[in-house]
Design a protein around this motif. Structure first.
Motif, PDB file in Angstrom:
ATOM      1  N   LYS A 124     -26.551 -29.635  16.946  1.00  0.00           N
ATOM      2  CA  LYS A 124     -26.228 -28.354  16.330  1.00  0.00           C
ATOM      3  C   LYS A 124     -27.482 -27.679  15.801  1.00  0.00           C
ATOM      4  N   ARG A 125     -27.477 -26.347  15.839  1.00  0.00           N
ATOM      5  CA  ARG A 125     -28.533 -25.540  15.238  1.00  0.00           C
ATOM      6  C   ARG A 125     -27.856 -24.448  14.409  1.00  0.00           C
ATOM      7  N   THR A 126     -27.814 -24.631  13.098  1.00  0.00           N
ATOM      8  CA  THR A 126     -27.129 -23.692  12.210  1.00  0.00           C
ATOM      9  C   THR A 126     -28.121 -23.114  11.211  1.00  0.00           C
ATOM     10  N   SER A 127     -28.083 -21.798  11.009  1.00  0.00           N
ATOM     11  CA  SER A 127     -29.035 -21.164  10.088  1.00  0.00           C
ATOM     12  C   SER A 127     -28.345 -20.063   9.305  1.00  0.00           C
ATOM     13  N   THR A 128     -28.787 -19.869   8.074  1.00  0.00           N
ATOM     14  CA  THR A 128     -28.312 -18.798   7.199  1.00  0.00           C
ATOM     15  C   THR A 128     -29.518 -18.046   6.642  1.00  0.00           C
ATOM     16  N   GLY A 129     -29.584 -16.747   6.919  1.00  0.00           N
ATOM     17  CA  GLY A 129     -30.709 -15.937   6.463  1.00  0.00           C
ATOM     18  C   GLY A 129     -31.910 -15.965   7.381  1.00  0.00           C
ATOM     19  N   ILE A 130     -31.884 -16.805   8.417  1.00  0.00           N
ATOM     20  CA  ILE A 130     -32.964 -16.905   9.404  1.00  0.00           C
ATOM     21  C   ILE A 130     -32.333 -16.782  10.786  1.00  0.00           C
ATOM     22  N   ASP A 131     -32.988 -16.070  11.671  1.00  0.00           N
ATOM     23  CA  ASP A 131     -32.457 -15.855  13.007  1.00  0.00           C
ATOM     24  C   ASP A 131     -32.260 -17.184  13.739  1.00  0.00           C
ATOM     25  N   HIS A 132     -31.094 -17.348  14.329  1.00  0.00           N
ATOM     26  CA  HIS A 132     -30.760 -18.591  15.023  1.00  0.00           C
ATOM     27  C   HIS A 132     -31.709 -18.856  16.191  1.00  0.00           C
ATOM     28  N   ASN A 133     -32.067 -17.815  16.933  1.00  0.00           N
ATOM     29  CA  ASN A 133     -32.976 -17.985  18.067  1.00  0.00           C
ATOM     30  C   ASN A 133     -34.377 -18.403  17.617  1.00  0.00           C
ATOM     31  N   LYS A 134     -34.807 -17.916  16.455  1.00  0.00           N
ATOM     32  CA  LYS A 134     -36.116 -18.309  15.934  1.00  0.00           C
ATOM     33  C   LYS A 134     -36.135 -19.799  15.601  1.00  0.00           C
ATOM     34  N   VAL A 135     -35.032 -20.286  15.034  1.00  0.00           N
ATOM     35  CA  VAL A 135     -34.953 -21.708  14.702  1.00  0.00           C
ATOM     36  C   VAL A 135     -35.042 -22.558  15.963  1.00  0.00           C
ATOM     37  N   THR A 154     -31.496   8.931   5.500  1.00  0.00           N
ATOM     38  CA  THR A 154     -31.738   7.581   4.992  1.00  0.00           C
ATOM     39  C   THR A 154     -30.470   6.761   5.127  1.00  0.00           C
ATOM     40  N   VAL A 155     -30.623   5.511   5.586  1.00  0.00           N
ATOM     41  CA  VAL A 155     -29.495   4.584   5.681  1.00  0.00           C
ATOM     42  C   VAL A 155     -29.820   3.371   4.823  1.00  0.00           C
ATOM     43  N   LEU A 156     -28.967   3.099   3.841  1.00  0.00           N
ATOM     44  CA  LEU A 156     -29.134   1.959   2.946  1.00  0.00           C
ATOM     45  C   LEU A 156     -27.943   1.023   3.107  1.00  0.00           C
ATOM     46  N   TYR A 157     -28.226  -0.272   3.119  1.00  0.00           N
ATOM     47  CA  TYR A 157     -27.163  -1.277   3.159  1.00  0.00           C
ATOM     48  C   TYR A 157     -27.160  -2.042   1.843  1.00  0.00           C
ATOM     49  N   PHE A 158     -25.976  -2.140   1.230  1.00  0.00           N
ATOM     50  CA  PHE A 158     -25.811  -2.888  -0.011  1.00  0.00           C
ATOM     51  C   PHE A 158     -25.249  -4.248   0.365  1.00  0.00           C
ATOM     52  N   GLU A 159     -26.029  -5.299   0.165  1.00  0.00           N
ATOM     53  CA  GLU A 159     -25.671  -6.632   0.626  1.00  0.00           C
ATOM     54  C   GLU A 159     -25.496  -7.576  -0.552  1.00  0.00           C
ATOM     55  N   GLY A 160     -24.850  -8.683  -0.283  1.00  0.00           N
ATOM     56  CA  GLY A 160     -24.675  -9.706  -1.313  1.00  0.00           C
ATOM     57  C   GLY A 160     -23.348 -10.413  -1.144  1.00  0.00           C
ATOM     58  N   ASP A 161     -23.185 -11.460  -1.886  1.00  0.00           N
ATOM     59  CA  ASP A 161     -21.949 -12.240  -1.875  1.00  0.00           C
ATOM     60  C   ASP A 161     -21.151 -11.886  -3.116  1.00  0.00           C
ATOM     61  N   VAL A 207     -31.102 -13.905   0.699  1.00  0.00           N
ATOM     62  CA  VAL A 207     -31.983 -12.939   1.356  1.00  0.00           C
ATOM     63  C   VAL A 207     -32.071 -13.259   2.837  1.00  0.00           C
ATOM     64  N   LYS A 208     -32.257 -12.229   3.665  1.00  0.00           N
ATOM     65  CA  LYS A 208     -32.415 -12.395   5.106  1.00  0.00           C
ATOM     66  C   LYS A 208     -33.881 -12.188   5.475  1.00  0.00           C
ATOM     67  N   GLU A 259     -38.972 -15.023  -8.840  1.00  0.00           N
ATOM     68  CA  GLU A 259     -38.575 -16.045  -9.806  1.00  0.00           C
ATOM     69  C   GLU A 259     -37.122 -16.452  -9.616  1.00  0.00           C
ATOM     70  N   ILE A 260     -36.271 -15.505  -9.232  1.00  0.00           N
ATOM     71  CA  ILE A 260     -34.859 -15.816  -9.014  1.00  0.00           C
ATOM     72  C   ILE A 260     -34.692 -16.725  -7.808  1.00  0.00           C
ATOM     73  N   PHE A 261     -35.424 -16.418  -6.729  1.00  0.00           N
ATOM     74  CA  PHE A 261     -35.277 -17.197  -5.508  1.00  0.00           C
ATOM     75  C   PHE A 261     -35.827 -18.616  -5.655  1.00  0.00           C
ATOM     76  N   LEU A 262     -36.698 -18.838  -6.657  1.00  0.00           N
ATOM     77  CA  LEU A 262     -37.330 -20.153  -6.797  1.00  0.00           C
ATOM     78  C   LEU A 262     -36.885 -20.916  -8.036  1.00  0.00           C
ATOM     79  N   GLU A 263     -36.063 -20.291  -8.897  1.00  0.00           N
ATOM     80  CA  GLU A 263     -35.792 -20.893 -10.203  1.00  0.00           C
ATOM     81  C   GLU A 263     -34.978 -22.185 -10.098  1.00  0.00           C
ATOM     82  N   GLU A 264     -34.195 -22.381  -9.052  1.00  0.00           N
ATOM     83  CA  GLU A 264     -33.369 -23.581  -8.934  1.00  0.00           C
ATOM     84  C   GLU A 264     -33.930 -24.564  -7.904  1.00  0.00           C
TER      85      GLU A 264
END
Length: 462
Positions: free
Chosen positions: A326-337, A238-245, A365-366, A284-289
């Protein structure tokens, strides 16, 4: 005296060469060729490397029908989010690798898990190559971890570690971290490709032959990948990645490989003074603000493994001041945008070629599944037209190059999560409407093309 033979080994991919290269010919990485001494091959000698050593057991081939299957129940921790990511709990005898940026909370998570596993009346051995026992004790006191059967062992020598494991006989082992472990019979430096490969092979043998569960902490490179050869991720279960800022308190534990469960499963945690606390309802966290009445905002119901999560996608379009937009994205693939903006320009008659576009998936979130296409496109259209999207609307659907909206999987599970959080309307592909069970209080609208979607969504505001 015999001449010592050396070779240069790439620390990124494991490529070896008798001569030095500034850039690896295999993977293209710069300044990764490190000189190592070539050890002589002695497969039957006592000085052979651990992965080549004979263990004294002779294994004969077995028929599949004659293999004795004795499934052991999974061991559940008190962190339901971790159990979810692992596929239902810890599988006995598994080798689990956890990677993440420095300071993200890897050691904190495993120390908390160690304190919970000792409650199963099994011994837990915490081996640290980076901290002393008193430093680990200091963190354990802050986290409220008490060690009735938790043993701390600050050591990096694998020969000594093997003897300690045999004498102590622990059921669970934590290695923090695998890059600091040293196999003394190898002449290479600690953290090199050969060291990591041999240490992991030895730990894998211990886990499988002796049915001990081993957690490995892995350092990451500046690109976010686990340091060392890619073979390391192939060897473990199993490979787990711990992500966050590190500037925010929320952490995401993501499964990218799991032989015993679903991949791309995520668990949400919040880092507090007394350790990591699981977040039961991340939507709820992703939508609260979310700001009421704002343009360029759309909510998507995305699937992360087996869990539906509602995430706000934000888009900001502004006239370009230069020739190239410019095409800039965070959490979404740049090519998809770039692809979706081309589809909007060709199929929906939106003049976007002179617009700078900035997109973001909120909450850190990605998102990388096809079902986010519709929400992303409508967020772009909302910002371009400067018309808001109704706050009770959510969107699910994949967009093709001809502008059609294609069906997605697990539609009923997605709609159920949207209804639970109080959304009134859901726009989905029309092909998903057949035999659909609509949750109570939710109106579902089927769409065929992106042009139809823009017309229906902005009908009231125009």
């Amino acid at each position: 005296m015999a001449k010592v033979k050396t070779q240069y080994v790439c620390q990124n991919c494991g490529y070896s060469s008798p001569t030095h290269f500034g850039r690896c010919p295999n993977c293209g990485a710069w300044n990764q060729m490190i000189e190592e001494i070539v050890a002589q091959e002695r497969p039957t000698s006592s000085k052979a490397t651990p992965s080549r050593r004979q263990d004294g057991q002779k294994h004969a081939p077995e028929l599949l029908s004659e293999v004795d299957l004795k499934p052991e129940p999974r061991v559940k921790t008190k962190l339901d989010e971790l159990n979810r990511v692992l596929g239902g709990g810890i599988v006995p005898g598994s080798l689990i690798l956890i990677g993440g940026d420095p300071g993200i909370g890897k050691s904190t998570l495993l120390l908390q898990v160690s304190g919970q596993l000792q409650d199963t009346d099994e011994k837990v051995l915490y081996i640290s190559g980076e901290e002393s026992a008193s430093q680990i004790k200091l963190r354990a006191s802050r986290l409220g971890v008490k060690g009735a059967k938790l043993y701390l062992y600050p050591e990096t020598n694998m020969a000594t570690i093997r003897e300690t494991i045999t004498d102590l006989d622990p059921k669970y082992i934590i290695i923090d971290s695998v890059q600091t472990m040293n196999e003394p019979e190898l002449n290479s430096v600690v953290g090199s490709v050969s060291q990591i490969r041999e240490v992991t092979a030895e730990l894998m043998k211990i886990a499988k032959n002796e049915q001990r569960t081993i957690f490995l902490v892995g350092h990451v490179t500046k690109d976010g990948a686990i340091a060392g050869p890619k073979m390391l991720e192939h060897m473990v279960d199993t490979v787990l990645y711990f992500e966050g800022d590190t500037n925010h308190s929320y952490r995401i534990l993501r499964s990218v490989k799991n032989r015993f469960g679903s991949t791309n499963e995520i668990g949400i945690f919040e880092m507090k003074v007394d350790g990591l606390h699981e977040v039961a309802n991340p939507s709820e966290i992703f939508l609260e603000e979310r700001l009421a009445g704002a343009t360029g905002s759309a909510v998507v119901v995305s699937m992360e493994g087996t869990r539906p999560i509602l995430v706000e996608i934000q888009a900001l379009l502004a006239p370009s001041m230069f020739g190239n937009a410019k095409r800039t994205s965070t959490g979404i693939d740049h090519n998809k945008v770039a692809l979706l903006m081309a589809v909007l320009e060709k199929r929906a008659n939106l003049m976007l070629q002179n617009q700078d576009a900035y997109l973001k998936a909120t909450g850190g979130v990605k998102l990388n599944e096809p079902a986010i296409d519709l929400a992303t496109a409508l967020a772009i259209a909302s910002s371009y037209r400067d018309h808001e999207i109704a706050p009770e609307d959510c969107f699910i659907g994949e967009i093709g190059l001809t502008g059609e909206i294609r069906r997605v999987n697990r539609i009923e599970q997605r709609l159920g999560e949207a209804a639970k959080l109080g959304f009134k309307r859901a726009f989905i592909p029309k092909n998903n409407m057949t035999g659909l069970k609509v949750p109570k209080g939710l109106t579902v609208i089927g769409l065929t093309t992106i042009g139809e979607a823009i017309q229906r969504v902005f009908k009231k505001t125009e």
